[in-house]
Write an enzyme that holds these catalytic residues in place. Structure first.
Site, PDB file in Angstrom:
ATOM      1  N   ASN A 150       0.947  -1.295  -0.070  1.00  0.00           N
ATOM      2  CA  ASN A 150       0.001  -0.062   0.025  1.00  0.00           C
ATOM      3  C   ASN A 150       1.015   1.258  -0.057  1.00  0.00           C
ATOM      4  O   ASN A 150       1.955   1.379   0.894  1.00  0.00           O
ATOM      5  CB  ASN A 150      -0.716   0.106   1.362  1.00  0.00           C
ATOM      6  CG  ASN A 150      -1.909   1.252   0.992  1.00  0.00           C
ATOM      7  OD1 ASN A 150      -2.949   1.251   0.556  1.00  0.00           O
ATOM      8  ND2 ASN A 150      -1.495   2.088   1.947  1.00  0.00           N
ATOM      9  N   GLU A 151       0.779   2.073  -0.882  1.00  0.00           N
ATOM     10  CA  GLU A 151       1.669   3.210  -1.225  1.00  0.00           C
ATOM     11  C   GLU A 151       2.969   3.316  -0.722  1.00  0.00           C
ATOM     12  O   GLU A 151       3.620   3.665   0.379  1.00  0.00           O
ATOM     13  CB  GLU A 151       0.646   4.429  -0.097  1.00  0.00           C
ATOM     14  CG  GLU A 151      -0.486   4.877  -0.681  1.00  0.00           C
ATOM     15  CD  GLU A 151      -1.028   6.204   0.091  1.00  0.00           C
ATOM     16  OE1 GLU A 151      -0.488   6.490   1.062  1.00  0.00           O
ATOM     17  OE2 GLU A 151      -1.988   6.848  -0.541  1.00  0.00           O
ATOM     18  N   GLU A 310      -7.703   5.581  -3.788  1.00  0.00           N
ATOM     19  CA  GLU A 310      -8.350   6.025  -2.429  1.00  0.00           C
ATOM     20  C   GLU A 310      -8.404   7.834  -2.841  1.00  0.00           C
ATOM     21  O   GLU A 310      -7.570   8.323  -3.519  1.00  0.00           O
ATOM     22  CB  GLU A 310      -7.162   5.995  -1.572  1.00  0.00           C
ATOM     23  CG  GLU A 310      -6.838   4.753  -1.079  1.00  0.00           C
ATOM     24  CD  GLU A 310      -5.719   4.531   0.046  1.00  0.00           C
ATOM     25  OE1 GLU A 310      -5.600   5.880   0.622  1.00  0.00           O
ATOM     26  OE2 GLU A 310      -5.253   3.692   0.127  1.00  0.00           O
ATOM     27  N   GLU A 358      -7.110   6.124  12.566  1.00  0.00           N
ATOM     28  CA  GLU A 358      -7.675   6.936  11.362  1.00  0.00           C
ATOM     29  C   GLU A 358      -9.390   7.051  11.825  1.00  0.00           C
ATOM     30  O   GLU A 358     -10.363   7.135  11.040  1.00  0.00           O
ATOM     31  CB  GLU A 358      -7.624   6.274  10.045  1.00  0.00           C
ATOM     32  CG  GLU A 358      -6.190   6.142   9.978  1.00  0.00           C
ATOM     33  CD  GLU A 358      -5.933   5.972   8.408  1.00  0.00           C
ATOM     34  OE1 GLU A 358      -5.558   7.004   7.608  1.00  0.00           O
ATOM     35  OE2 GLU A 358      -5.727   4.992   7.859  1.00  0.00           O
ATOM     36  N   HIS A 361     -11.186  10.030  10.215  1.00  0.00           N
ATOM     37  CA  HIS A 361     -11.194  10.071   8.760  1.00  0.00           C
ATOM     38  C   HIS A 361     -12.520   9.679   8.258  1.00  0.00           C
ATOM     39  O   HIS A 361     -13.086   8.785   8.874  1.00  0.00           O
ATOM     40  CB  HIS A 361     -10.187   9.140   8.124  1.00  0.00           C
ATOM     41  CG  HIS A 361      -9.653   9.605   6.821  1.00  0.00           C
ATOM     42  ND1 HIS A 361     -10.488   9.241   5.763  1.00  0.00           N
ATOM     43  CD2 HIS A 361      -8.399  10.028   6.291  1.00  0.00           C
ATOM     44  CE1 HIS A 361      -9.898   9.544   4.711  1.00  0.00           C
ATOM     45  NE2 HIS A 361      -8.857   9.941   4.880  1.00  0.00           N
TER      46      HIS A 361
HETATM   47  C1  GAL Z   1      -3.669   7.046   2.656  1.00  0.00           C
HETATM   48  C2  GAL Z   1      -3.395   5.368   2.941  1.00  0.00           C
HETATM   49  C3  GAL Z   1      -4.758   4.782   3.484  1.00  0.00           C
HETATM   50  C4  GAL Z   1      -5.402   5.938   4.596  1.00  0.00           C
HETATM   51  C5  GAL Z   1      -5.583   7.137   3.724  1.00  0.00           C
HETATM   52  C6  GAL Z   1      -6.236   8.248   4.700  1.00  0.00           C
HETATM   53  O1  GAL Z   1      -2.195   7.544   2.518  1.00  0.00           O
HETATM   54  O2  GAL Z   1      -3.002   4.833   1.985  1.00  0.00           O
HETATM   55  O3  GAL Z   1      -4.426   3.854   4.274  1.00  0.00           O
HETATM   56  O4  GAL Z   1      -4.364   5.955   5.836  1.00  0.00           O
HETATM   57  O5  GAL Z   1      -4.246   7.705   3.523  1.00  0.00           O
HETATM   58  O6  GAL Z   1      -6.266   9.433   4.150  1.00  0.00           O
END
Ligand code: GAL
Length: 676
Positions: A150-151, A310, A358, A361
């Site tokens: 992931n990223e 995302e 998170e 979020h």
């Molecule tokens: C991204 C990450 C996700 C989540 C998201 C929140 O950078 O891949 O897992 O953390 O940010 O904005």
């Protein structure tokens, strides 16, 4: 061979982390996903600790149930390897796999994305879990794609430990053909007594007392990107062995959050290019950021569609202030990504978390539940995306390209530059903005790209360029194209060595100019231009050498010296902008440049504030019109067009864009009145 994603229509969904919830909740998830039109979710992204409770011991039971349940409900799975979050047990037996920062501190576990990219133990563990997943789920009917890690590069892309030092040396030996003299020459180590007599003397660029060696730092950044890429391709290979037909992706983050990776090198390694994009709460015009991000990702994908893996429905908890979206913004944001080539729209995450890092979020299903604006917007977006199914696979139509290069960005932002106020992304955005406002379609290209499809090529910030890249760009102008170059470009070669004989080194001849001294401006300082407006950030004592002055400074030490120049080069034209003109002046200038190049907007006469983007399919064009200003508009379209979101035929030859709304117009291009 590139494998494609086997899913019909536009993919819609998000990160689905059901392990956070009791299983009773999952049934509701399925019901609500169906209601929202979700057809693909990413699962297992950070689930390593639950999947492999101790080394080599797997508990697949939960993931089995999740995948079966998704399949039963007709929802595809983008199945992730969980390798971005190694478990605590792993670090207890391999503390050496924790990364060491520049200052020599070893970090601890307890978060995520914290591991040494060069650690053999990490690599072994990551490939083991990837292999186990591949073997177990290769034939699972829900699995349509592998989501590798992931990223990569998020949070920590670098580790300065001794193991990383060894890996760096191996990489350098390969780059310099095992020739230490070549490295000493490239790094200019005769200066400041930095000469290396033995490969083992070379270290990562750890904290040191004074300014670091620029080429050492640049090679380190290249190494760090390659080191992570080798982890990504190793996982991809292990998965491909188990499941040769399943495509692989990993989610990029191309814009601003981190810039650890040279995505030009990454993109060709993936079957499907995906990107994550989050709005910056400090950006009053995030729609421009979205557009630029989308154009860059589509270009990385070779002008093929890509996936938005995302983004957020609202609050982004790592921003200083977690701004909510305004009315209609969720829809505008998502469809703007589709307009720029996204064939999938996904969010972080499906259900808002109640615990963990998170918890604040936003998500598709907010804490408030279904009686919420976000949920209603999410359901409505699902219907929109369904209506846009036929757009899938269509591509961009640009005649203008902007040169973007991570090497140039990294080199420009090293310490000890003529000005530390110069930021690559800000310069590119400054040039991109007027094109966006004018509705001009743009691709991004590497300096050595095939430019034959373009009329206009812009290089707002290309500090570093190698000989091949410079020759390619100047040949473009020579053969009739229009090239515009921003200040402090062509200054150094691939080793960060200044190109001698006057600036802007590599482009002097094509631009018909020669500068003997740089006069960068102080923060906030401006200088007048005789053609109107002001310049900021930069000025230089340039002497035309064949070029004509289009604008000159009116005051300061360079009064009377040209700031903007135009040069007939070969059968084309080359422009040099030796300062950053204020936004209006830059817009006027670029309008003239593109006018001369014959570049037209996507649709003429669209009022400002309405974003117009066209995707091109085999039989039809899809015109996206997005109102960011809130005034609405009436826009002419071809006869017999259809608005896809409402299904209405547009017999009157115009379409109404409602205030703050979006329309997508299908214009048939085959047959007697069409393109072919
Ligand atoms: C991204 C990450 C996700 C989540 C998201 C929140 O950078 O891949 O897992 O953390 O940010 O904005």
């Amino acid at each position: 061979m590139t494998r494609s994603l086997n899913i019909s229509g536009i993919a819609y969904g998000g990160d689905y982390n059901p392990e956070q919830w009791p299983e009773e909740v999952w049934a509701e998830d399925m019901r609500l996903m169906t209601e929202a039109g979700v057809n693909m979710v990413s699962v297992n992204i950070f689930s390593w600790a639950l999947l492999e409770p101790s080394e080599g011991v797997y508990d697949f039971s939960r993931l089995d149930r999740v995948l079966d349940m998704l399949y039963t409900h007709g929802i595809a799975a983008d199945l992730a390897t969980p390798t971005a979050a190694p478990p605590a047990w792993f670090f207890r037996s391999h503390p050496e796999a924790l990364p060491v920062d520049r200052d020599g501190r070893r970090l601890s576990y307890g978060s995520r994305q914290t591991f040494c990219p060069s650690s053999p133990a990490y690599r072994e563990a990551a490939l083991r879990v990837a292999r186990a997943l591949g073997e177990r789920y290769a034939d699972h009917p829900a699995v349509v794609m592998w989501h590798v890690h992931n990223e990569y590069g998020c949070h920590n892309a670098e580790c300065f430990c001794d193991t990383s030092a060894e890996a760096f040396r191996r990489w350098l030996r390969a780059r310099y053909g095992d020739d230490l003299a070549a490295l000493n020459d490239a790094w200019g180590t005769a200066f400041w007594s930095q000469w290396y007599y033995d490969w083992d003397e070379i270290l990562p660029p750890r904290a040191t007392g004074a300014v670091p060696n620029p080429t050492h730092r640049l090679d380190w950044r290249r190494f760090c990107s390659d080191e992570l890429l080798s982890l990504c391709t190793a996982e991809r290979e292990v998965l491909a062995e188990a499941a040769p037909a399943v495509p692989a992706t990993t989610n990029f983050m191309v814009m601003y959050n981190f810039d650890a990776l040279d995505y030009w090198r990454w993109a060709p390694e993936l079957d499907v290019v995906s990107n994550d994009h989050y709005l910056r709460s400090t950006d009053p015009e995030s729609e421009i950021d979205i557009a630029m991000s989308g154009d860059l990702v589509r270009s990385l994908a070779g002008n093929r569609p890509w996936l938005l893996m995302e983004h957020s429905t609202g609050a982004v908890n790592w921003q200083p202030v977690n701004r909510a979206k305004t009315a209609g913004e969720l829809r505008r944001n998502a469809l703007a990504h589709v307009a720029r080539g996204a064939d999938g729209i996904a969010y972080f995450q499906w259900r808002a978390a109640k615990a963990g890092a998170e918890q604040w979020h936003s998500a598709m299903l907010p804490h408030a539940g279904t009686d919420s604006v976000i949920w209603r917007d999410v359901v409505a977006l699902g219907a929109d995306l369904k209506a846009l199914a036929e757009v899938r696979g269509s591509t961009g139509t640009a005649e203008t390209a902007i040169v973007w290069d991570w090497d140039a960005k990294w080199a420009l932002e090293l310490p000890s530059q003529p000005s530390e106020s110069i930021r690559h992304l800000e310069l590119v955005r400054a040039w991109y903005e007027p094109l966006w406002r004018a509705g001009v379609a743009v691709d991004f290209v590497r300096p050595d790209a095939d430019l034959s499809a373009y009329r206009l090529v812009l290089a707002p910030s290309l500090y570093l360029v190698d000989d091949a890249g410079a020759a390619n760009l100047t040949a473009f102008a020579e053969r009739g194209g229009t090239l515009a170059v921003g200040f402090h470009s062509g200054a150094v070669d691939e080793n960060c060595h200044v190109r001698l004989g006057g600036y802007p080194g590599a482009f002097r001849e094509a631009l018909g100019v020669r500068t003997d001294e740089l006069f960068p401006l102080l923060p906030g300082e401006t200088v007048g231009l005789d053609a109107g407006g002001t310049g900021s950030l930069w000025s230089e004592r340039v002497r035309p050498d064949g070029a004509e002055a289009v604008a000159s400074y009116t005051n300061g030490p360079l009064a009377g010296v040209p700031a903007v120049m135009r040069h007939d080069h070969g059968t084309g034209t080359a422009w040099y902008l030796a300062t950053l003109p204020d936004p209006d002046t830059l817009a006027t200038l670029l309008e003239r440049v593109r006018g001369e190049a014959g570049v037209r907007p996507v649709v003429s006469g669209v009022p400002e504030g309405i974003e117009a983007v066209r995707r091109r399919g085999p039989d039809a064009d899809y015109l996206f019109l997005i109102d960011h200003r809130g005034d609405g508009a009436e826009v002419p379209v071809s006869a017999d067009a259809t608005e896809l979101l409402t299904g209405k035929r547009l017999e009157a030859g115009t379409v109404t864009v409602p205030p703050g709304g979006v329309v997508v117009v299908r214009e048939i291009t085959t047959g007697p009145t069409g393109r072919s």
